[in-house]
Design a protein around this motif. Structure first.
Motif, PDB file in Angstrom:
ATOM      1  N   PHE A   5       0.843  -1.193   0.000  1.00  0.00           N
ATOM      2  CA  PHE A   5       0.000   0.000   0.000  1.00  0.00           C
ATOM      3  C   PHE A   5       0.877   1.242   0.000  1.00  0.00           C
ATOM      4  N   GLU A   6       0.664   2.121  -0.970  1.00  0.00           N
ATOM      5  CA  GLU A   6       1.342   3.413  -0.934  1.00  0.00           C
ATOM      6  C   GLU A   6       0.540   4.320  -0.014  1.00  0.00           C
ATOM      7  N   ASP A   7       1.196   4.844   0.995  1.00  0.00           N
ATOM      8  CA  ASP A   7       0.602   5.836   1.899  1.00  0.00           C
ATOM      9  C   ASP A   7       0.827   7.180   1.227  1.00  0.00           C
ATOM     10  N   ARG A   8      -0.205   7.737   0.674  1.00  0.00           N
ATOM     11  CA  ARG A   8      -0.040   8.935  -0.162  1.00  0.00           C
ATOM     12  C   ARG A   8       0.539  10.133   0.560  1.00  0.00           C
ATOM     13  N   THR A   9       0.241  10.309   1.840  1.00  0.00           N
ATOM     14  CA  THR A   9       0.723  11.513   2.524  1.00  0.00           C
ATOM     15  C   THR A   9       1.763  11.233   3.596  1.00  0.00           C
ATOM     16  N   GLY A  10       1.743  10.061   4.175  1.00  0.00           N
ATOM     17  CA  GLY A  10       2.616   9.770   5.315  1.00  0.00           C
ATOM     18  C   GLY A  10       2.101  10.388   6.605  1.00  0.00           C
ATOM     19  N   GLN A  11       0.943  11.031   6.546  1.00  0.00           N
ATOM     20  CA  GLN A  11       0.341  11.688   7.706  1.00  0.00           C
ATOM     21  C   GLN A  11      -0.582  10.721   8.429  1.00  0.00           C
ATOM     22  N   LEU A  12      -0.545  10.751   9.737  1.00  0.00           N
ATOM     23  CA  LEU A  12      -1.381   9.875  10.549  1.00  0.00           C
ATOM     24  C   LEU A  12      -2.864  10.198  10.402  1.00  0.00           C
ATOM     25  N   LYS A  13      -3.210  11.461  10.374  1.00  0.00           N
ATOM     26  CA  LYS A  13      -4.621  11.861  10.464  1.00  0.00           C
ATOM     27  C   LYS A  13      -5.298  12.090   9.122  1.00  0.00           C
ATOM     28  N   GLY A  14      -4.861  11.422   8.115  1.00  0.00           N
ATOM     29  CA  GLY A  14      -5.557  11.540   6.848  1.00  0.00           C
ATOM     30  C   GLY A  14      -4.690  11.124   5.681  1.00  0.00           C
ATOM     31  N   SER A  15      -4.965   9.931   5.173  1.00  0.00           N
ATOM     32  CA  SER A  15      -4.216   9.472   4.017  1.00  0.00           C
ATOM     33  C   SER A  15      -4.995   8.376   3.321  1.00  0.00           C
ATOM     34  N   ASP A  16      -4.696   8.217   2.045  1.00  0.00           N
ATOM     35  CA  ASP A  16      -5.199   7.089   1.277  1.00  0.00           C
ATOM     36  C   ASP A  16      -4.072   6.095   1.138  1.00  0.00           C
ATOM     37  N   TYR A  17      -4.417   4.824   1.266  1.00  0.00           N
ATOM     38  CA  TYR A  17      -3.466   3.729   1.118  1.00  0.00           C
ATOM     39  C   TYR A  17      -3.950   2.889  -0.055  1.00  0.00           C
ATOM     40  N   MET A  24      -6.823  -3.407  -3.298  1.00  0.00           N
ATOM     41  CA  MET A  24      -7.526  -2.877  -2.130  1.00  0.00           C
ATOM     42  C   MET A  24      -7.134  -1.419  -1.935  1.00  0.00           C
ATOM     43  N   PHE A  25      -8.093  -0.639  -1.449  1.00  0.00           N
ATOM     44  CA  PHE A  25      -7.874   0.785  -1.210  1.00  0.00           C
ATOM     45  C   PHE A  25      -8.446   1.126   0.158  1.00  0.00           C
ATOM     46  N   ILE A  26      -7.625   1.722   1.000  1.00  0.00           N
ATOM     47  CA  ILE A  26      -8.015   2.045   2.374  1.00  0.00           C
ATOM     48  C   ILE A  26      -7.874   3.547   2.571  1.00  0.00           C
ATOM     49  N   ARG A  27      -8.781   4.126   3.317  1.00  0.00           N
ATOM     50  CA  ARG A  27      -8.677   5.536   3.692  1.00  0.00           C
ATOM     51  C   ARG A  27      -8.736   5.644   5.207  1.00  0.00           C
ATOM     52  N   VAL A  28      -7.785   6.381   5.787  1.00  0.00           N
ATOM     53  CA  VAL A  28      -7.786   6.717   7.211  1.00  0.00           C
ATOM     54  C   VAL A  28      -7.977   8.223   7.272  1.00  0.00           C
ATOM     55  N   THR A  29      -9.059   8.633   7.917  1.00  0.00           N
ATOM     56  CA  THR A  29      -9.410  10.051   7.909  1.00  0.00           C
ATOM     57  C   THR A  29     -10.187  10.398   9.181  1.00  0.00           C
ATOM     58  N   PRO A 151      14.696  11.291  -3.254  1.00  0.00           N
ATOM     59  CA  PRO A 151      13.656  12.016  -4.007  1.00  0.00           C
ATOM     60  C   PRO A 151      12.460  11.120  -4.323  1.00  0.00           C
ATOM     61  N   ALA A 152      11.298  11.727  -4.407  1.00  0.00           N
ATOM     62  CA  ALA A 152      10.070  11.008  -4.772  1.00  0.00           C
ATOM     63  C   ALA A 152       9.626  11.501  -6.143  1.00  0.00           C
ATOM     64  N   TYR A 153       9.384  10.575  -7.024  1.00  0.00           N
ATOM     65  CA  TYR A 153       8.966  10.907  -8.394  1.00  0.00           C
ATOM     66  C   TYR A 153       7.558  10.412  -8.640  1.00  0.00           C
ATOM     67  N   GLY A 154       6.567  11.226  -8.342  1.00  0.00           N
ATOM     68  CA  GLY A 154       5.179  10.880  -8.596  1.00  0.00           C
ATOM     69  C   GLY A 154       4.549   9.947  -7.574  1.00  0.00           C
ATOM     70  N   VAL A 155       5.310   9.494  -6.584  1.00  0.00           N
ATOM     71  CA  VAL A 155       4.773   8.673  -5.503  1.00  0.00           C
ATOM     72  C   VAL A 155       5.322   9.209  -4.191  1.00  0.00           C
ATOM     73  N   SER A 156       4.693   8.822  -3.091  1.00  0.00           N
ATOM     74  CA  SER A 156       5.130   9.347  -1.794  1.00  0.00           C
ATOM     75  C   SER A 156       6.384   8.653  -1.272  1.00  0.00           C
ATOM     76  N   GLY A 157       6.571   7.386  -1.628  1.00  0.00           N
ATOM     77  CA  GLY A 157       7.700   6.622  -1.102  1.00  0.00           C
ATOM     78  C   GLY A 157       7.419   6.011   0.262  1.00  0.00           C
ATOM     79  N   ASN A 158       6.222   6.230   0.815  1.00  0.00           N
ATOM     80  CA  ASN A 158       5.812   5.654   2.103  1.00  0.00           C
ATOM     81  C   ASN A 158       4.964   4.422   1.796  1.00  0.00           C
ATOM     82  N   THR A 159       5.309   3.280   2.387  1.00  0.00           N
ATOM     83  CA  THR A 159       4.571   2.065   2.058  1.00  0.00           C
ATOM     84  C   THR A 159       4.275   1.211   3.284  1.00  0.00           C
ATOM     85  N   LEU A 160       3.141   0.542   3.228  1.00  0.00           N
ATOM     86  CA  LEU A 160       2.793  -0.508   4.170  1.00  0.00           C
ATOM     87  C   LEU A 160       2.721  -1.789   3.360  1.00  0.00           C
TER      88      LEU A 160
END
Length: 188
Positions: A5-17, A24-29, A151-160
């Protein structure tokens, strides 16, 4: 093939995975029906979000609600709202327990919906930010943040990454990891 799962923001309080293979697509918000911003919801989304202000989660029921406690943002209650543990509420301290009586709070164990116990460790295995281990000490999942100098090229680089044999525990893993990240972020 593991779920990555790419964690789009790396932020705890709101991200799409979003799983990189679109399985599968998960949202934590923040939970829209809560009185405070200290309550998070975990939604299983039907498809990848295409824009930042996507509000499709408002049309869905969350799988889990994480209600963090009080003004100090301490641990509160976890509410499982969908099967297999539907309509179960557990104090977070009981759900995610320290692995040792006098141990640090960044090593905790939880009982998942399959009845087995798993534990999270912070920055101790293979340079992963977080590692989740089975009772047999196998890594079943790990969360990694992009190093600041890469560097990140079009992706966040944060993954689960959740290994395929444990993909049935995705919601358990997301819920427990979110609590662990909250513990770390708020030095609880």
């Amino acid at each position: 093939m593991p779920f990555t799962f790419e964690d789009r923001t790396g932020q705890l309080k709101g991200s799409d995975y979003d799983d990189i293979y679109d399985r599968m697509f998960i949202r934590v918000t923040p939970y829209p029906h809560a009185c405070s911003n200290a309550t998070l919801a975990i939604y299983v989304m039907g498809r990848r979000s295409t824009r930042h202000a996507d509000m499709r989660h408002l049309e869905r029921h969350p799988s889990v609600v994480l209600e963090f406690g009080g003004p100090s943002l301490g641990l509160g209650t976890i509410h499982f709202l969908k099967p297999p543990a539907a309509n179960v509420s557990i104090p977070m301290n009981n759900y995610l327990r320290k692995t040792a009586l006098f141990g640090g709070s960044l090593s905790r164990k939880f009982r998942a919906s399959d009845g087995r116990e798993y534990r999270w460790l912070h920055k101790t295995i293979d340079d992963h930010e977080w590692s989740c281990l089975s009772e047999e000490n196998y890594i079943i999942a790990h969360y990694d943040l992009r190093p600041p100098n890469v560097p990140a090229y079009g992706v966040s680089g944060n993954t689960l990454t959740i290994y395929e044999a444990y993909s049935h525990l995705c919601i358990d893993i997301f819920a427990s990891l979110t609590i662990m990240r909250h513990i770390s972020e708020n030095a609880l």
